[in-house]
Enzyme design. Structure first.
Site, PDB file in Angstrom:
ATOM      1  CE1 TYR A  60      -4.186   1.312  -0.178  1.00  0.00           C
ATOM      2  CE2 TYR A  60      -4.514  -0.959   0.495  1.00  0.00           C
ATOM      3  CZ  TYR A  60      -4.999   0.206  -0.065  1.00  0.00           C
ATOM      4  OH  TYR A  60      -6.284   0.265  -0.500  1.00  0.00           O
ATOM      5  CD  GLU A  62      -4.473   5.747   0.881  1.00  0.00           C
ATOM      6  OE1 GLU A  62      -4.329   6.551   1.838  1.00  0.00           O
ATOM      7  OE2 GLU A  62      -5.498   5.086   0.707  1.00  0.00           O
ATOM      8  CG  ASP A 206      -8.563  10.319 -23.982  1.00  0.00           C
ATOM      9  OD1 ASP A 206      -7.608   9.519 -24.074  1.00  0.00           O
ATOM     10  OD2 ASP A 206      -9.664  10.012 -23.491  1.00  0.00           O
ATOM     11  CB  THR A 232      -5.353   3.637 -21.746  1.00  0.00           C
ATOM     12  OG1 THR A 232      -5.266   3.602 -23.168  1.00  0.00           O
ATOM     13  CG2 THR A 232      -6.750   4.069 -21.335  1.00  0.00           C
ATOM     14  CE  LYS A 235      -8.059   1.920 -25.284  1.00  0.00           C
ATOM     15  NZ  LYS A 235      -8.129   2.823 -24.139  1.00  0.00           N
ATOM     16  NE  ARG A 241      -7.757  -3.600 -19.252  1.00  0.00           N
ATOM     17  CZ  ARG A 241      -8.054  -3.532 -20.557  1.00  0.00           C
ATOM     18  NH1 ARG A 241      -7.476  -4.347 -21.394  1.00  0.00           N
ATOM     19  NH2 ARG A 241      -8.921  -2.664 -21.012  1.00  0.00           N
TER      20      ARG A 241
HETATM   21  C1  LIG Z   1     -10.013   7.718 -25.959  1.00  0.00           C
HETATM   22  C2  LIG Z   1     -10.255   6.886 -24.729  1.00  0.00           C
HETATM   23  N1  LIG Z   1     -10.216   7.481 -23.536  1.00  0.00           N
HETATM   24  C3  LIG Z   1     -10.434   6.787 -22.402  1.00  0.00           C
HETATM   25  C4  LIG Z   1     -10.697   5.434 -22.432  1.00  0.00           C
HETATM   26  C5  LIG Z   1     -11.017   4.727 -21.153  1.00  0.00           C
HETATM   27  O1  LIG Z   1     -10.094   3.817 -20.787  1.00  0.00           O
HETATM   28  P1  LIG Z   1     -10.468   2.640 -19.768  1.00  0.00           P
HETATM   29  O2  LIG Z   1     -11.280   1.660 -20.543  1.00  0.00           O
HETATM   30  O3  LIG Z   1      -9.124   2.143 -19.370  1.00  0.00           O
HETATM   31  O4  LIG Z   1     -11.221   3.244 -18.630  1.00  0.00           O
HETATM   32  C6  LIG Z   1     -10.716   4.770 -23.663  1.00  0.00           C
HETATM   33  C7  LIG Z   1     -10.990   3.325 -23.713  1.00  0.00           C
HETATM   34  O5  LIG Z   1     -11.359   2.759 -24.693  1.00  0.00           O
HETATM   35  C8  LIG Z   1     -10.501   5.521 -24.838  1.00  0.00           C
HETATM   36  O6  LIG Z   1     -10.545   4.937 -26.044  1.00  0.00           O
END
Ligand SMILES: Cc1ncc(COP(=O)(O)O)c(C=O)c1O
Length: 425
Positions: A60, A62, A206, A232, A235, A241
Site C-alpha cells: 500500500y 498512498e 486524450d 491509457t 492500447k 491496463r
Molecule cells: C479515448 C479513450 N479514452 C479513455 C478510455 C477509457 O479507458 P479505460 O477503458 O481504461 O477506462 C478509452 C478506452 O477505450 C478511450 O478509447
C-alpha cells in the site's frame, strides 16, 4: 470442471485453482489462434506480464514518492520515479502522474482538477468517435457536468474546425477534450489548442488509442499544444491496463491532487512497474519500427477493403484504426462481428457517424492493426486479412456457417506461423 487446457507454465495456479487456471489456458489458446483486430487491444511482452505479477502487488503506498502515508516505501518510490522519469523522457513532458487506475478515472481526475460540478465541458460525441468520458450523457462526466459535443462532417467524416470553434466560443467550456475511441484520422492538436486558447478552456488531449504511435513517431505529438495529456497504457503503447496523466509544470499540482487524494486511494504498484517496463520498451528503436508498421498495415488493409467495395468512414485511415460502414453491404455490424468471431476474427461492432441504427445494433464494425503487428504480420498479409473479412461479411449476410469454419481454419494456420508475444509457444 471445464475441459480447457491447463497452463503448465503457471504450476502454482494450476495446483491451487485448476478451474480458474483452465480459463486462463483457454484464453491463451483463444488469443493465440485468433486474428485480433480490436484496435484498443494488443499483446504485451513477457517482461510486462512478469512485472505486473510481482510482489509489488503486496504494498500500500498512498501519496507520492517521498510523501507517502505508509512506511516501507524504499523500493516502491524508486519504481514510481522510474516510471515517471521514463514517461517524461519518452513524451517530452514536464510532469507525469502514473497512478490513475485506468483511462476513465484518469479523465475524471481532469474534471476534478479543472471544473466544478455543473460547469460546461466539451468533447466529441460518442457516436461520432469520442469517448464516454468526454461528457457523454450516460457517463458521470455528462451527468455531473454540462457536456456539449462536436462531431465530424457527414459528407467527409472529418472534424469541422469551424464548427468546433463556433461551439467553443458560444458555450465557453472550462475543458475541451480532443481525441477519441473510433477516430481513423490524425488529430490536429494545434488547431484544437488555438480554439481552446480563444475560448479560455483547458485543452485535454486524450491519446489513449494513439499513445504508442506518438511514442514511436508515427503520429504528431500533442506536446506542446495540449495543457494536459491523458492516456491509457494498454492500447498501442503495449503496456499493462493502466493510465497516465501528463502536463506542463503549471498544472502538475492540480493533476496530482485530483488523482490522489481527490479520486483514488493507493496506487497499483505492480501496474506502475509494468508501465515502467512498457515505457522502456517503447523508447527502443524497435518500437519506432513497430509504430510505423502498425500504421502501414492499417493503410494497406484500408486499401484492400476499398478495392473490395467497402465503405470506410472518412475514406481510409491515418493511424491504427479503420471504421467500416456496412450499410451498403446490407448486413448490420453486430451480425458481422458475431459471424467474424465464429470465423476466428475478433472485432467490435460500432456506430458510424450519423448512424440511423441504435448503438447496441449499429451499422459498422471497428478494426485495427496493433495486435496483428505485434505478431509480426506485415503489409503483405493485409490482402489475406481483407479477403477473410470480405468472405466473412458475405457469410454473415447469407448465414453460411461452412464458409466461417473454413476461414477459421485458414486464420489459425497463419496465426500458428506468427506466435504472439507473452503467450506460450
Ligand atoms: C479515448 C479513450 N479514452 C479513455 C478510455 C477509457 O479507458 P479505460 O477503458 O481504461 O477506462 C478509452 C478506452 O477505450 C478511450 O478509447
Amino acid at each position: 470442471m471445464t475441459s480447457f487446457p491447463l497452463p503448465a507454465h503457471h504450476p502454482a495456479l494450476v495446483a491451487a485453482d485448476p478451474e480458474l487456471a483452465a480459463l486462463v489456458g483457454a484464453e491463451e489458446r483463444l488469443q493465440s489462434e485468433t486474428l485480433r483486430l480490436i484496435p484498443s487491444e494488443n499483446y504485451v511482452s513477457q517482461a510486462v506480464l512478469e512485472a505486473s505479477g510481482t510482489v509489488l502487488q503486496n504494498k500500500y503506498s498512498e501519496g507520492y514518492a517521498g510523501r507517502r502515508y505508509y512506511e516501507g516505501q524504499q523500493n516502491i518510490d524508486q519504481v514510481e520515479l522510474l516510471a515517471i522519469g521514463r514517461a517524461k523522457a519518452l513524451f517530452g513532458v514536464d510532469h507525469a502522474n502514473v497512478q490513475p487506475y485506468s483511462g476513465s478515472p484518469a479523465n475524471l481526475a481532469v474534471y476534478l482538477a479543472f471544473a466544478e460540478p455543473g460547469d460546461t465541458v466539451m468533447g466529441m460525441a460518442l457516436p461520432m468517435g469520442g469517448h464516454l468520458t468526454h461528457g457523454w450523457g450516460v457517463s458521470a462526466t455528462g451527468k455531473w457536468f454540462r457536456g456539449v459535443q462536436y462531431g465530424v462532417r457527414q459528407d467527409t467524416g472529418f472534424i469541422d474546425f469551424d464548427e468546433v470553434r463556433d461551439l467553443a466560443l458560444k458555450e465557453r467550456p472550462k475543458v475541451i477534450f480532443c481525441g477519441g475511441t473510433a477516430l481513423p484520422r490524425t488529430i490536429d492538436f494545434a488547431a484544437f489548442a488555438e480554439i481552446a486558447h480563444e475560448a479560455g478552456a483547458v485543452l485535454v488531449a486524450d491519446v489513449a488509442h494513439i499513445a504508442g504511435l506518438i511514442a514511436g513517431g508515427a503520429h504528431p505529438s500533442p506536446v506542446p499544444h495540449a495543457d494536459v495529456i491523458s492516456t491509457t497504457t494498454h492500447k498501442t503503447l503495449r503496456g499493462p491496463r493502466g493510465a497516465m496523466l501528463m502536463c506542463r509544470e503549471e498544472h502538475a499540482k492540480a493533476i496530482d491532487k485530483a488523482v490522489f487524494p481527490g479520486l483514488q486511494g493507493g496506487p497499483h504498484n505492480q501496474t506502475t512497474a509494468a508501465i515502467a517496463v512498457a515505457l522502456h520498451e517503447a523508447s527502443q528503436p524497435s518500437f519506432r519500427d513497430y509504430a510505423h508498421a502498425v500504421v502501414a498495415n492499417a493503410k494497406a488493409l484500408a486499401e484492400e477493403l476499398l478495392v473490395r467495395g467497402f465503405d470506410l468512414v472518412s475514406g481510409g485511415t491515418d493511424n491504427h484504426l479503420i471504421l467500416m460502414d456496412l450499410t451498403s453491404k446490407d448486413v448490420p455490424g453486430k451480425i458481422v462481428a458475431k459471424a467474424l468471431d465464429r470465423a476466428g476474427i475478433v472485432v467490435n461492432y460500432n456506430t458510424v457517424p450519423y448512424d440511423p441504427r441504435k448503438p447496441f445494433d449499429p451499422s459498422g464494425i471497428r478494426i485495427g492493426t496493433p495486435s496483428l503487428t505485434s505478431r509480426g504480420l506485415g503489409a503483405q498479409h493485409m490482402a489475406a486479412v481483407a479477403h477473410w473479412i470480405d468472405r466473412g461479411v458475405t457469410a454473415a449476410r447469407t448465414g453460411d456457417e461452412d464458409a466461417l469454419a473454413t476461414i477459421r481454419a485458414e486464420v489459425a494456420d497463419l496465426m500458428a506461423a506468427h506466435p504472439a508475444p507473452g503467450l506460450p509457444a
